[in-house]
Design a protein around this motif. Structure first.
Motif, PDB file in Angstrom:
ATOM      1  N   LEU B  96      20.256 -19.397  26.146  1.00  0.00           N
ATOM      2  CA  LEU B  96      19.927 -18.697  24.898  1.00  0.00           C
ATOM      3  C   LEU B  96      18.904 -19.430  24.045  1.00  0.00           C
ATOM      4  N   ASP B  97      18.538 -20.639  24.422  1.00  0.00           N
ATOM      5  CA  ASP B  97      17.462 -21.354  23.722  1.00  0.00           C
ATOM      6  C   ASP B  97      16.753 -22.236  24.750  1.00  0.00           C
ATOM      7  N   ASP B  98      15.729 -22.941  24.316  1.00  0.00           N
ATOM      8  CA  ASP B  98      14.926 -23.705  25.275  1.00  0.00           C
ATOM      9  C   ASP B  98      15.774 -24.741  26.018  1.00  0.00           C
ATOM     10  N   GLU B  99      16.675 -25.402  25.265  1.00  0.00           N
ATOM     11  CA  GLU B  99      17.475 -26.453  25.903  1.00  0.00           C
ATOM     12  C   GLU B  99      18.353 -25.873  27.018  1.00  0.00           C
ATOM     13  N   ARG B 100      19.090 -24.796  26.665  1.00  0.00           N
ATOM     14  CA  ARG B 100      19.987 -24.213  27.660  1.00  0.00           C
ATOM     15  C   ARG B 100      19.218 -23.522  28.792  1.00  0.00           C
ATOM     16  N   THR B 101      18.030 -22.987  28.486  1.00  0.00           N
ATOM     17  CA  THR B 101      17.209 -22.408  29.553  1.00  0.00           C
ATOM     18  C   THR B 101      16.817 -23.486  30.547  1.00  0.00           C
ATOM     19  N   GLY B 102      16.451 -24.649  30.016  1.00  0.00           N
ATOM     20  CA  GLY B 102      16.126 -25.773  30.890  1.00  0.00           C
ATOM     21  C   GLY B 102      17.320 -26.159  31.744  1.00  0.00           C
ATOM     22  N   GLU B 103      18.503 -26.233  31.117  1.00  0.00           N
ATOM     23  CA  GLU B 103      19.715 -26.603  31.852  1.00  0.00           C
ATOM     24  C   GLU B 103      19.988 -25.635  33.005  1.00  0.00           C
ATOM     25  N   VAL B 104      19.882 -24.335  32.688  1.00  0.00           N
ATOM     26  CA  VAL B 104      20.181 -23.327  33.711  1.00  0.00           C
ATOM     27  C   VAL B 104      19.157 -23.396  34.840  1.00  0.00           C
ATOM     28  N   GLY B 172      26.396 -14.206  36.951  1.00  0.00           N
ATOM     29  CA  GLY B 172      25.361 -13.185  37.173  1.00  0.00           C
ATOM     30  C   GLY B 172      24.513 -12.975  35.923  1.00  0.00           C
ATOM     31  N   LEU B 173      25.163 -12.914  34.765  1.00  0.00           N
ATOM     32  CA  LEU B 173      24.409 -12.753  33.513  1.00  0.00           C
ATOM     33  C   LEU B 173      23.500 -13.966  33.285  1.00  0.00           C
ATOM     34  N   THR B 174      24.008 -15.149  33.615  1.00  0.00           N
ATOM     35  CA  THR B 174      23.197 -16.370  33.501  1.00  0.00           C
ATOM     36  C   THR B 174      21.955 -16.270  34.386  1.00  0.00           C
ATOM     37  N   LEU B 175      22.166 -15.830  35.626  1.00  0.00           N
ATOM     38  CA  LEU B 175      21.043 -15.654  36.559  1.00  0.00           C
ATOM     39  C   LEU B 175      20.041 -14.638  36.004  1.00  0.00           C
ATOM     40  N   HIS B 176      20.545 -13.526  35.496  1.00  0.00           N
ATOM     41  CA  HIS B 176      19.655 -12.498  34.929  1.00  0.00           C
ATOM     42  C   HIS B 176      18.866 -13.049  33.740  1.00  0.00           C
ATOM     43  N   ALA B 177      19.592 -13.673  32.810  1.00  0.00           N
ATOM     44  CA  ALA B 177      18.925 -14.151  31.583  1.00  0.00           C
ATOM     45  C   ALA B 177      17.864 -15.199  31.914  1.00  0.00           C
ATOM     46  N   ALA B 178      18.097 -15.972  32.983  1.00  0.00           N
ATOM     47  CA  ALA B 178      17.135 -17.018  33.350  1.00  0.00           C
ATOM     48  C   ALA B 178      15.978 -16.471  34.173  1.00  0.00           C
ATOM     49  N   THR B 179      16.217 -15.386  34.927  1.00  0.00           N
ATOM     50  CA  THR B 179      15.169 -14.953  35.864  1.00  0.00           C
ATOM     51  C   THR B 179      14.446 -13.673  35.425  1.00  0.00           C
ATOM     52  N   VAL B 180      15.056 -12.853  34.582  1.00  0.00           N
ATOM     53  CA  VAL B 180      14.328 -11.700  34.022  1.00  0.00           C
ATOM     54  C   VAL B 180      14.475 -11.696  32.492  1.00  0.00           C
TER      55      VAL B 180
END
Lengths: 206, 206
Positions: B96-104, B172-180
């Motif tokens: 949900l933010d740059d830090e967590r996007t990096g983590e994922v 799955g939501l994590t994968l979606h939020a990170a990839t689309v």
């Protein structure tokens, strides 16, 4: 007689060799050189058809997505009770045998590559929409309704959240089955699908 | 006075530099050389602490997972109504933010790498169990029950399928939020979480 090469078939065989390399050794290992070695071609033969790794990967992944879509279309024409047909459709997206495990590994590798390479943007977005449409089909079928003529549009408010939820769940289960197969062997994955479709059917026919 | 280097802190800074490189440029770009350049260290300084890319990646990912776990522990000690607390816990796992996007992104890259490299087996399995335990916590909290003393064990039959379903849905939501991300911006992701927890709460308190 001169040797006649079917160029479309050759491209397709090269793509299949690339999937095998990615599924076995990972995306980083899939160069024109390793793909040529995998198929027993010369490096030049592969480079003749695909100028770059990206071009080959894009072709191979697009062909793979078309293959999965064709399998699902076939299931949809079969006469079977709704829940069994939904189970069969969903199973075509899951890594339940070597072929589908390879497909899922290639797809995940492409999604990760797409973080840093816009070559795959169109495919990445199209893949998401394609799975969402399949989830809409499943939800309407489980609700005992005829599918809408246009699956690119959201379902009525009563059903669309279920399609969205099924979509995330299905991609999460796919990720799990591909990345922790020792915790989720194929029989367990099929059981999870049956349970989820049963719960979903109860929710949408309530 | 001699310069005193805090080795633990230095290792941690190197790990953070590696996450930034992976989040921005992908795992393939994260060599000892690029990580050293990212942090302004010499190549030798990085190699002094980490003999191989695998060693660095394993340390960096383990530290990242520990960081996420610590954030979630903090949320769990806060006094808030159950559903809001569940929402906060789940949001710590989502990009949900740059830090967590990096983590994922780092986590997904490691999962894909783990297909062809057993170095990450322990971490891969531990990550799955860790998320399953968080899902068990959420389900028991939404059901208005006190959490079991041992979250490594399955919940009673009435609840465990919901924890398993939430787990796949969440990943799955994590994968979606990170990839689309263009289809699922952070506000939309938060809305999906609220909807899913509302449906889950209704299901487990029925």
């Amino acid at each position: 007689m001169p040797k006649v090469v079917d160029h479309g078939e050759r491209r397709s065989h090269i793509a299949q060799a690339m999937w095998r390399v990615i599924a076995r050794d990972g995306l980083a290992a899939a160069s024109a050189r390793t793909v040529a070695a995998e198929g027993g071609w010369s490096l030049g033969a592969v480079r003749h058809y695909f100028a770059s790794q990206d071009e080959l990967l894009l072709f191979a992944t697009t062909a793979m997505v078309e293959g999965v879509t064709a399998r699902i279309r076939t299931v949809l024409t079969e006469r079977r009770p709704g829940p069994a047909r939904c189970q069969a459709v969903v199973e075509h997206l899951l890594p339940l045998d070597d072929e589908r495990t390879g497909e899922v590994r290639v797809w995940l590798a492409v999604l990760i590559r797409a973080h840093v390479d816009s070559t795959f943007d169109e495919l990445r977005i199209a893949g998401w929409h394609g799975t969402r449409q399949i989830c809409r089909l499943v939800v309407t079928e489980l609700a005992g309704q005829s599918p809408p003529s246009d699956l690119t549009l959201p379902l009525p408010r009563r059903f669309e959240p279920h399609a969205a939820s099924l979509h995330a769940w299905l991609d999460g289960l796919t990720l799990h089955a591909a990345t922790v197969p020792e915790l989720l062997p194929p029989d367990e994955v099929r059981r999870e699908v049956r349970g989820q479709l049963r719960r979903l059917r109860a929710a949408v026919s309530a």
